[in-house]
Design an enzyme around this catalytic site. Structure first.
Site, short mmCIF file in Angstrom:
data_model
loop_
_atom_site.label_atom_id
_atom_site.label_comp_id
_atom_site.label_asym_id
_atom_site.label_seq_id
_atom_site.Cartn_x
_atom_site.Cartn_y
_atom_site.Cartn_z
N SER A 118 0.82 -1.21 0.00
CA SER A 118 0.00 0.00 0.00
C SER A 118 0.86 1.26 0.00
CB SER A 118 -0.90 0.03 1.24
OG SER A 118 -1.64 -1.16 1.34
N1 SAH Z 1 -0.32 -5.29 4.09
C1 SAH Z 1 0.43 -5.56 2.88
C2 SAH Z 1 -0.32 -5.20 1.62
C3 SAH Z 1 -1.33 -6.21 1.34
S1 SAH Z 1 -1.99 -6.37 -0.27
C4 SAH Z 1 1.78 -4.92 2.89
O1 SAH Z 1 2.11 -4.20 3.84
O2 SAH Z 1 2.54 -5.15 1.95
C5 SAH Z 1 -3.29 -7.48 0.22
C6 SAH Z 1 -2.85 -8.89 0.50
O3 SAH Z 1 -4.00 -9.58 0.96
C7 SAH Z 1 -2.38 -9.64 -0.74
O4 SAH Z 1 -1.08 -10.10 -0.54
C8 SAH Z 1 -3.38 -10.79 -0.88
O5 SAH Z 1 -2.80 -11.98 -1.33
C9 SAH Z 1 -3.88 -10.93 0.54
N2 SAH Z 1 -5.18 -11.61 0.71
C10 SAH Z 1 -6.27 -11.56 -0.10
N3 SAH Z 1 -7.26 -12.33 0.41
C11 SAH Z 1 -6.78 -12.88 1.56
C12 SAH Z 1 -7.31 -13.77 2.53
N4 SAH Z 1 -8.54 -14.29 2.43
N5 SAH Z 1 -6.53 -14.11 3.59
C13 SAH Z 1 -5.27 -13.62 3.73
N6 SAH Z 1 -4.70 -12.78 2.83
C14 SAH Z 1 -5.44 -12.41 1.76
#
Ligand code: SAH
Length: 241
Positions: free
Chosen positions: A92
Site C-alpha cells: 500500500s
Molecule cells: N499489508 C500488505 C499489503 C497487502 S496487499 C503490505 O504491507 O505489503 C493485500 C494482500 O492480501 C495480498 O497479498 C493478498 O494476497 C492478501 N489476501 C487476499 N485475500 C486474503 C485472505 N482471504 N486471507 C489472507 N490474505 C489475503
C-alpha cells in the site's frame, strides 16, 4: 612484474574495491534514510495528510520500506503510491499504512491481527509499536517471503501464517486490534468474534471501485461502524463459507 608484486597489486585493488563497495553501500543507505525522512515530512505529517501520532510517525521514519519491495522498485520505495510486489499484489501507499495504523491507536501492550501480509511492511510498522503481531497471507510464496524478510530484519514479534484470513487466527484470539489490508464484500463474522471488548478493527469493505475504509469498535458486545476514507484495495479472496 614479479609474482609477489602482482599479488600485492591484486590485494591492493581488491581492498580498494571492497572500500568502494562499502562507500557505495553507505551512500545508498543514507539516500534511503533521507528519502524516508522526506516521506514522513511531505506525505504523512504535511497539512492535508495530518498524521499526528508521534509514535506512528517515528515507526514510519524507522522501518526500512525499501527492504520490503522488489529490488528493481527500491528507488521508488518512498514515493507517494502503492507498488507491485508480485503475484498480482501490491504494497500500500505509505500514507494509507500510516493512516490505518494511526486509526488503530496502537499501544505497546497490544496483540494485533493483520489479514493480508503481502510484503510484510505493514506488519513491521505495527511490530515497532505493539507487543505481538499475527499476520495471515493467502498466497503461500508471499507469506514465506514476508516471513523471511521480517526475520532477516529482526522483527521477532511478528508471527506469519499462510492461510485464509477470512477465518482469522482463533488460537491466538482475542485481539486488541485487527487490521485488514484486502477488501471483502462484508466484514467477516469470525474477525468480529475475535476482536476484544473495547477493541478496534480497520477494514476496507466493498467492490473494487467502491470501497470504504471502516473503523469498527466493539463496545458492550455491540459493534459500532464508522466510514472513514474512500480507498482501493485488492479484493479479499478465499473462503466465505
Ligand atoms: N499489508 C500488505 C499489503 C497487502 S496487499 C503490505 O504491507 O505489503 C493485500 C494482500 O492480501 C495480498 O497479498 C493478498 O494476497 C492478501 N489476501 C487476499 N485475500 C486474503 C485472505 N482471504 N486471507 C489472507 N490474505 C489475503
Amino acid at each position: 612484474m614479479s609474482g609477489a608484486g602482482s599479488k600485492l597489486l591484486a590485494s591492493g585493488l581488491c581492498r580498494a574495491a571492497v572500500a568502494l563497495h562499502l562507500t557505495m553501500f553507505s551512500v545508498f543507505a543514507a539516500d534511503f534514510t533521507a528519502a524516508r525522512q522526506r516521506m514522513v515530512r511531505e506525505q504523512l505529517a504535511a497539512p492535508g495528510r495530518d498524521i499526528t501520532n508521534r509514535q506512528v510517525l517515528a515507526a514510519m521514519a524507522r522501518v526500512p520500506r525499501h527492504e520490503f519491495v522488489p529490488e528493481n522498485a527500491r528507488d521508488g520505495a518512498y514515493a507517494d503510491h502503492p507498488l507491485p510486489i508480485g503475484h498480482g499484489q501490491t504494497i500500500s501507499q505509505p500514507y494509507i499504512v500510516a493512516y490505518m495504523t494511526e486509526v488503530l491507536e496502537p499501544r505497546p501492550t497490544d496483540r494485533v491481527l493483520e489479514i493480508g501480509t503481502g510484503s510484510g511492511y505493514q506488519a513491521a510498522v505495527l511490530a515497532a509499536l505493539v507487543k505481538e503481531v499475527y499476520s495471515i497471507e493467502i498466497i503461500e510464496p508471499l507469506a514465506r517471503r514476508a516471513e523471511a524478510d521480517l526475520k532477516r530484519l529482526a522483527y521477532t514479534n511478528v508471527h506469519v501464517r499462510a492461510g485464509d484470513g477470512y477465518k482469522g487466527w482463533p488460537e491466538a484470539a482475542p485481539f486488541d486490534a485487527i487490521i485488514v489490508t484486502c477488501a471483502p464484500e462484508e466484514v467477516p463474522q469470525p474477525l468480529i468474534d475475535q476482536l476484544k471488548e473495547g477493541g478496534r478493527m480497520i477494514i476496507p469493505v466493498g467492490p473494487i471501485y467502491d470501497q470504504n475504509l471502516y473503523l469498527l469498535t466493539k463496545k458492550e458486545g455491540k459493534v459500532l461502524r464508522q466510514a472513514v476514507l474512500a480507498v482501493r484495495f485488492v479484493p479479499m479472496t478465499g473462503g466465505k463459507k
